[in-house]
Structures are given as C-alpha cells and as structure tokens.
Write an enzyme that holds these catalytic residues in place. Structure first.
Site, PDB file in Angstrom:
ATOM      1  N   TRP A   1       0.879  -1.180   0.000  1.00 56.06           N
ATOM      2  CA  TRP A   1       0.000   0.000   0.000  1.00 56.06           C
ATOM      3  C   TRP A   1       0.912   1.223   0.000  1.00 56.06           C
ATOM      4  CZ3 TRP A   1      -1.996   2.509   4.971  1.00 56.06           C
ATOM      5  CH2 TRP A   1      -3.055   3.394   4.712  1.00 56.06           C
TER       6      TRP A   1
ATOM      7  N   LYS B   1     -13.161  -1.008   6.722  1.00 54.82           N
ATOM      8  CA  LYS B   1     -13.775  -1.882   5.709  1.00 54.82           C
ATOM      9  C   LYS B   1     -14.761  -2.853   6.352  1.00 54.82           C
ATOM     10  CE  LYS B   1     -10.069  -0.406   3.507  1.00 54.82           C
ATOM     11  NZ  LYS B   1      -9.855   0.513   2.476  1.00 54.82           N
TER      12      LYS B   1
ATOM     13  N   ASP C   1      -0.350  -5.059   9.705  1.00 57.34           N
ATOM     14  CA  ASP C   1      -1.402  -4.122   9.319  1.00 57.34           C
ATOM     15  C   ASP C   1      -2.637  -4.969   9.042  1.00 57.34           C
ATOM     16  OD1 ASP C   1      -3.031  -2.195   8.327  1.00 57.34           O
ATOM     17  OD2 ASP C   1      -1.691  -1.529   6.730  1.00 57.34           O
TER      18      ASP C   1
HETATM   19  C1  LMR Z   1      -7.080   1.710  -0.578  1.00 56.27           C
HETATM   20  O1  LMR Z   1      -5.973   1.153  -0.570  1.00 56.27           O
HETATM   21  O2  LMR Z   1      -7.655   2.064  -1.623  1.00 56.27           O
HETATM   22  C2  LMR Z   1      -7.795   1.950   0.719  1.00 56.27           C
HETATM   23  O3  LMR Z   1      -7.128   1.310   1.749  1.00 56.27           O
HETATM   24  C3  LMR Z   1      -8.045   3.382   0.977  1.00 56.27           C
HETATM   25  C4  LMR Z   1      -6.818   4.130   1.389  1.00 56.27           C
HETATM   26  O4  LMR Z   1      -6.824   4.732   2.459  1.00 56.27           O
HETATM   27  O5  LMR Z   1      -5.837   4.136   0.650  1.00 56.27           O
END
Ligand code: LMR
Length: 416
Positions: A140, A260, A222
């Site tokens: 992420w 979520k 996480d």
């Molecule tokens: C995403 O990865 O799209 C979600 O977890 C929203 C975010 O905060 O990035």
C-alpha cells in the site's frame, strides 16, 4: 521558487494516487464510468452500503440518548472499545485462562488504520530506533509515506512474482534472511494483501514467524480487512494470532482498522496494539503511557462516534451475529465479481491468463494490466484503476462487468 516571497522551503509533492483518482472519477460526467480505484465496498448498484447492522446500532444509540456521548474519552481512547477490539483481533473469549495473554497487550485508540500505522511507526522510531523497516514490494503506497514521515529508512522485500502472478515466498524469505538486521521492523499484511490480493498460506506464515523470531526482527501487522476478506473473523486473523500465541518471546504490534469490515470509512475507527513478550510484560503500561504521550501531542484522543457503534455491535450477541452476516454479504459479492470478470475475459478469449483474478483474495485484484493499458481504460472507457494495475473488485457489478471485460479485451488487443 527563488523569486517567490516566502520563508517556506517547499517542493511540489505528487498527489496521493488513490484519492486523486477518486476525485477524477467523481467529476467525470461519462454515464458508463466505473470506479475500480479506492478500496471501498459498493453494492451491485454501485452505491455505498452502510452495513444494516451499523444502521441498527445507530438507531439503538439514538434511543439510548447517552448524555456522555459527545464527551472527551481518555487519551488512550474508549477503554471498553479497546478491550473489545483487542479480543476481536487476538481471539479472546472472556476466559480466565486468557488473562496472562491479555496482560501482554497494550492498546490505544487511533485515527483508523492509517492512524494506527502512523502511531506505531512514530512510537517505534522514537523508542526502538530500527535501522530499517521492510515493506513488501509492492505494498500500500501509504506505508512508504508513513514510514518516511517517521524518519525510518525503508527497504523492500520481494513479494510478487510478475511472471506467474503469484506470491514470491522464496524471494521474501531469502531477502529477509540475508539482508534484514536484528531489530529491523517487518511490515506484514495480516490478510488480503494490498495491492496484490496474495497472502502467504498457513505453512508460509509459520516459516515467516520462525524467521522473525530467529533473526530477532520485529513483526508489524497491518490488519485492515479482518472478516471482510474471507467472511470469517477467525480466518482473517489467523496469522496475527499464530504469531502472538506461538511466539510469546517475540514482541510485535498490530494496526487494526474498522473502516472496511464495518463500512465506517469516514468515521476513522482503529486501534494500535503493542504486544510485549513474556519477559517484558511489566513495561506494558509504560508503553501505553508513551503512546498516550504521542497521541496527546497530536490529536488528544481518537474520535468517539465510530467506536461507539462498533462497541454497540460487539457487545450484543444478536448484533454480532448480524455483523457476521454482513461480512458474508460483502465478501461473497466480491468473490462473485471476481468470477464474473474472469468468466467474461475467458469468454472473450482475451489474450493472457486470468486465473489469478479468482485466486487472489480480498478487496483488490492485481490484474497484471500495464500502466499504458490502465491509461487507455481511463481515456477510452472511463474505467479508473491504479497504474500498477490494481483494481478494486467491489467497483464491479452485474451491470458493468461485461463492459469492463470488453474494455480490457480491447485495450489489450489494440495496444500500440
Ligand atoms: C485503498 O488502498 O484504496 C484503501 O485502503 C483506501 C486508502 O486509504 O488508501
């Protein structure tokens, strides 16, 4: 910027891709536009879905008319909520025999999952001073930002094998084995890896836990999708619980989000759990006090409304059962949409292999589409996904899946 009259020394920063894409989608007037960008749950009509159980809890809270509902909480947050959040994450069921294990965990309320990641990073940067944090490649994008802001050097371990579109377990293990140093932090996605949708299997988790223990690495979980990924809160917490229960001599932590799994995205509900090892239980309260020191200097305490809703649900057997049903609705619809997209692409004989779409887990599919193909999807078809090829499967519906598959087929066949 030398001729601008300012005391600032600022350089342009790139916009956050996920939210920039969301903004661009919102103002796109095209009638067939499709949002596969931000990770949010949508119904088959493409609408947000306040969870029925959350709506029930909200109504009950209005009836309760609690005089204290807008008061300050403690700096660590809503204390009963924290116990509930911890029990959900670690699988405690209120038995006396669990008290020793509970005593190892210090919990504080955070500004959702991002806030938990941030607080944990800041805390470790101050008090553990790791040489490096190891992030999966890819991860992420906000993990990079969070650790950059905490001032901890970032390294990456291989995670994704592009040729086979599979989890690169060997690459991860050999990189951590040969390069990670004692005291380094290893960031792990508890389930539904974002962006690849590829998780270690149980045997692989066991090996990762062994490696962390042997090399004295610090696991930082996480957990953003507990219950949302598989429909089972136990299954999605398996890795966290395994590490905690089977490696009691290892310290670790968990950033927990309720965005979520309760659909409480904008309410910012989360918790950070620091797990001491068996020999350091006595520092637990000092850890919490130090976390509170950071919290007080930043935001005083976490917000109240969302955690009150979670607390209302998880303190009622009836509402908890309803919540489990809602989790099944969300996870099943996402699985069904994976199947639908896969079936369409196979039907169209779209060049490439597409099994990975049904094999991946959770909110996202790492489609394997190239940045150029992603750009063409947006430009020609008003379909929005991240340039890495990550698609939020929940943006698909019975109505648009054929359109999306057709568009993918077209941009692949007509490249150049
Ligand atoms: C995403 O990865 O799209 C979600 O977890 C929203 C975010 O905060 O990035």
């Amino acid at each position: 910027m030398s001729n601008i009259d300012t005391r600032l020394n600022v350089s342009p920063v790139p916009p956050d891709e996920i939210f920039a894409l969301n903004g661009a989608y919102a103002v796109d007037p095209h009638p067939q536009k499709v949002s596969l960008g931000v990770g949010v749950y949508r119904t088959d009509d493409g609408k947000p879905w306040p969870l029925p159980v959350v709506q029930k809890a909200e109504k009950a809270l209005v009836v309760d008319d609690d005089l204290f509902r807008h008061e300050y909480t403690a700096i660590e947050g809503d204390v009963p909520f924290l116990g509930i959040a911890r029990d959900l994450m670690f699988g405690f069921e209120g038995k006396q025999s669990e008290e020793d294990a509970k005593a190892r965990i210090g919990s504080v309320q955070t500004v959702a999952g991002t806030g938990a990641n941030h607080l944990g990073a800041l805390f470790l940067a101050h008090h553990m001073k790791p040489t490096n944090v190891w992030l999966s490649n890819p991860s992420w994008a906000n993990h990079q930002t969070i650790w950059e802001l905490a001032g901890v050097p970032r390294k990456t371990y291989p995670y994704y094998h592009a040729a086979t579109r599979s989890f690169d377990f060997e690459g991860m293990m050999s990189s951590l084995e040969s390069e990670a140093q004692e005291g380094d932090v290893v960031l792990l996605h508890a389930c539904a890896h974002n962006p690849t949708g590829l998780d270690p299997n149980k045997e692989q988790w066991v090996a990762i836990a062994d490696l962390c223990e042997r090399k004295k690495l610090f696991p930082f979980f996480d957990s953003a999708y507990q219950g949302f990924a598989s429909g089972s809160v136990e299954e999605d917490a398996w890795a966290v619980r395994y590490f905690f229960n089977n490696k009691p001599n290892m310290e670790m932590c968990v950033a927990q989000s309720f965005s979520k799994n309760f659909g409480l995205y904008g309410q910012r509900v989360g918790a950070f759990h620091y797990c001491t090892n068996r020999a350091s239980v006595s520092i637990r309260d000092v850890v919490v006090n130090n976390l509170c020191h950071l919290i007080r200097g930043e935001f005083s305490m976490g917000p109240r409304v969302g955690c009150t809703i979670v607390k209302k649900v998880l303190t009622s057997d009836e509402l908890t059962a309803d919540w489990h049903e809602d989790l099944k609705v969300m996870s099943s619809r996402i699985k069904a949409m994976r199947e639908a997209l896969y079936n369409e692409l196979v039907r169209l004989q779209t060049p490439g292999t597409w099994e990975h779409i049904i094999q991946q887990n959770g909110m996202f599919s790492y489609t394997g589409l190239t940045p150029k193909q992603v750009y063409a999807l947006k430009d020609k078809y008003h379909i929005y996904l991240l340039k890495s090829g990550r698609a939020s499967i929940s943006g698909l519906s019975q109505k648009n899946v054929a359109y999306v598959a057709q568009a993918i087929d077209d941009v692949i066949r007509n490249e150049n």
